[in-house]
Design a protein around this motif. Structure first.
Motif, short mmCIF file in Angstrom:
data_model
loop_
_atom_site.label_atom_id
_atom_site.label_comp_id
_atom_site.label_asym_id
_atom_site.label_seq_id
_atom_site.Cartn_x
_atom_site.Cartn_y
_atom_site.Cartn_z
N ARG A 21 53.96 77.90 109.68
CA ARG A 21 54.12 79.34 109.46
C ARG A 21 54.67 80.03 110.70
NH1 ARG A 21 49.49 83.94 108.85
NH2 ARG A 21 49.09 83.20 110.96
N TYR A 85 44.75 86.61 107.90
CA TYR A 85 44.51 86.02 106.59
C TYR A 85 43.04 85.62 106.51
CZ TYR A 85 45.65 83.40 102.31
OH TYR A 85 45.72 82.96 101.01
N LYS A 90 36.01 85.39 96.90
CA LYS A 90 36.81 85.86 95.78
C LYS A 90 35.90 86.28 94.62
CE LYS A 90 40.81 84.99 97.70
NZ LYS A 90 41.67 83.89 97.29
N GLY A 111 45.72 78.35 99.23
CA GLY A 111 46.18 79.73 99.06
C GLY A 111 47.04 80.20 100.22
N PHE A 112 46.63 79.83 101.42
CA PHE A 112 47.40 80.18 102.62
C PHE A 112 48.80 79.56 102.54
CE2 PHE A 112 48.75 78.89 106.92
CZ PHE A 112 48.81 80.13 107.55
N ARG A 114 50.50 78.62 99.91
CA ARG A 114 51.30 79.26 98.85
C ARG A 114 51.75 80.66 99.26
NH1 ARG A 114 47.20 77.18 95.52
NH2 ARG A 114 46.26 79.27 95.47
N ASP A 115 50.83 81.44 99.81
CA ASP A 115 51.13 82.84 100.11
C ASP A 115 52.19 83.00 101.19
OD1 ASP A 115 49.33 83.53 98.19
OD2 ASP A 115 47.72 84.13 99.56
N PHE A 116 52.31 82.02 102.06
CA PHE A 116 53.31 82.10 103.12
C PHE A 116 54.52 81.21 102.86
CE2 PHE A 116 49.62 83.88 105.25
CZ PHE A 116 50.19 84.97 105.90
#
Length: 441
Positions: A21, A85, A90, A111-112, A114-116
């Motif tokens: 990232r 993040y 949830k 999730g990290f 995917r989101d980035f």
């Protein structure tokens, strides 16, 4: 935006994903090589165990993850969050606990990624077998990887990169206890790396070597089932259990006195037990069989050297680096700041000292350790220096250290966990503790 390079990242665990990232943010062209079929690294549970339960056979197929099925994080969500993040509970999620199980940690990591937009950077199923500098003038590196075609055949390929960041972690290659008779003892021996469930240990007399987190967790899980559990411990016990017999080590490097051909295990306190199983909960070795550096970077008693500030080998910087070397730094911010430092150094936004200055800094660290009587295998430990180190990294990046960083360290969590006892995960009000830290002067 500064310079832009083609960069290889080895590993798609937390360190690798954070590095990918940060490199992408700096405009670099990133390829992540990952042996598994999913992200997660050590947090990707694998029910398989290795054919050699001690991990001594160099030809065994290595299983990367060391997770046992029931594992819960021994750090709270707040300490596993990234700077931008957070690891939130949830609404309607499967695991709302402050100290979640490994499945929830993996969901956070996925999730990290995917989101980035990191998933498209990863070449899954690619095992790196060689990283080597091929041009000292242009600083080009070759990364050779292989993918499995059939059960017995592989296809290899080579690709050139300007820089390589190694993010393979340090919890895969077992460190085995040494003691007389180990290789001829007739019972079952295994390393905690290959422990998944207590099945098979029912009504057995089990010897656990070690008293770190994995030893205590395995101890709690097998004690109700095993006939007896004997534990070789370093120093006094910090917890009280009903089932185990505890035997202090007088010689730390030897662990137990010996193991006999008749199945008996002799402890350093003189006790003798006729055991069925020995479990080595004795940590891990740094292991980089793919790195060909012509002797520049070596592994000596778990010291990777020379490496400036645990990241850059001075004579190969910034084109080779490590993220996630440190032990006692499982709080993710260490890896995040290291990743950001590497990315900005490569882009030219942050400058490294000269090669001579970096080498001098490494030698100074070694000298200080020698004066304090610390062994080489403590080189990358941040046990008592975590805040100073992250503050130094933050200064390189022009980030103001958060006030809570000084109080929220791995050591502080361990101290508080001991105070709250064996069930600290469910009795300790972490939110209240964090609020008290944030509101303090």
């Amino acid at each position: 935006m500064g310079e832009s390079y083609k960069v290889a990242v080895i590993g798609a665990g937390i360190a690798g994903l954070l590095t990918a990232r940060e490199l992408q943010r700096e405009g670099h062209h990133v390829t992540v090589f990952e042996k598994a079929s999913k992200v997660g690294g050590i947090w990707l549970y694998d029910p398989r165990v290795e054919t050699d339960p001690l991990g001594l056979d160099p030809n065994r197929e290595i299983v990367h993850s060391s997770l046992y099925k029931s594992l819960r994080a021994n750090l709270p969500r707040q300490a596993m969050s990234f700077l931008d993040y957070p690891f939130l509970k949830k609404e309607g999620g499967d695991d709302q606990r402050t100290f979640p199980g490994h499945e929830e940690v993996l969901r956070f990591i996925e999730g990290f990624a995917r989101d980035f937009g990191l998933m498209e950077l990863i070449q899954f199923g690619h095992q790196v077998i060689r990283v080597e500098l091929v041009d000292e003038v242009t600083h080009e590196w070759v990364v050779e990887s292989r993918t499995r075609e059939t059960e017995s055949t592989w296809e290899s390929k080579e690709e050139l990169f300007k820089a390589v960041v190694i993010c393979t972690g340090n919890q895969t290659e077992p460190n085995i206890a040494e003691f007389p008779g180990r290789d001829t003892w007739p019972g079952l021996q295994m390393h905690s790396h290959n422990y998944r469930t207590p099945e098979g240990l029912e009504n057995k007399i089990v010897v656990l070597i070690g008293n770190g987190p994995s030893a205590h967790e395995i101890l709690k899980e097998i004690s109700p089932l095993a006939k007896q559990v004997h534990q070789a411990i370093r120093g006094p016990s910090v917890e009280n259990y009903d089932s185990p017999w505890q035997h202090p080590m007088t010689d730390y490097f030897r662990k137990i006195e010996c193991a006999r051909n008749d199945g008996k295990v002799v402890f350093q306190d003189g006790a003798i037990v006729e055991a069925d199983v020995i479990v080595h909960c004795t940590g891990y070795k740094y292991h980089y069989p793919f790195l060909k550096s012509n002797g520049i970077v070596t592994v000596d008693n778990n010291r990777i050297g020379p490496v400036y500030k645990h990241v850059f080998p001075p004579s190969l910087a910034p084109w080779l680096s490590f993220v996630g070397l440190n032990t006692w730094s499982v709080i993710f911010r260490v890896m995040e700041l290291q990743a950001r430092w590497v990315a900005k150094v490569l882009s030219g936004m942050v400058e490294l000292p000269s090669q001579e200055a970096m080498a001098s800094s490494v030698e100074e660290l070694y000298s200080e350790m020698e004066k304090k009587g610390l062994p080489k295998n403590h080189t990358h430990s941040l046990k008592n220096d975590e805040f100073e180190y992250v503050s130094w990294l933050a200064a390189q990046l022009n980030i103001k250290p958060l006030k809570r960083w000084k109080e929220v360290t791995v050591v502080s969590f361990i101290e508080w966990a001991v105070q709250h006892g064996e069930n600290f995960r469910d009795t300790w009000d972490i939110d209240k503790w964090m609020q008290e830290i944030d509101s303090s002067d």
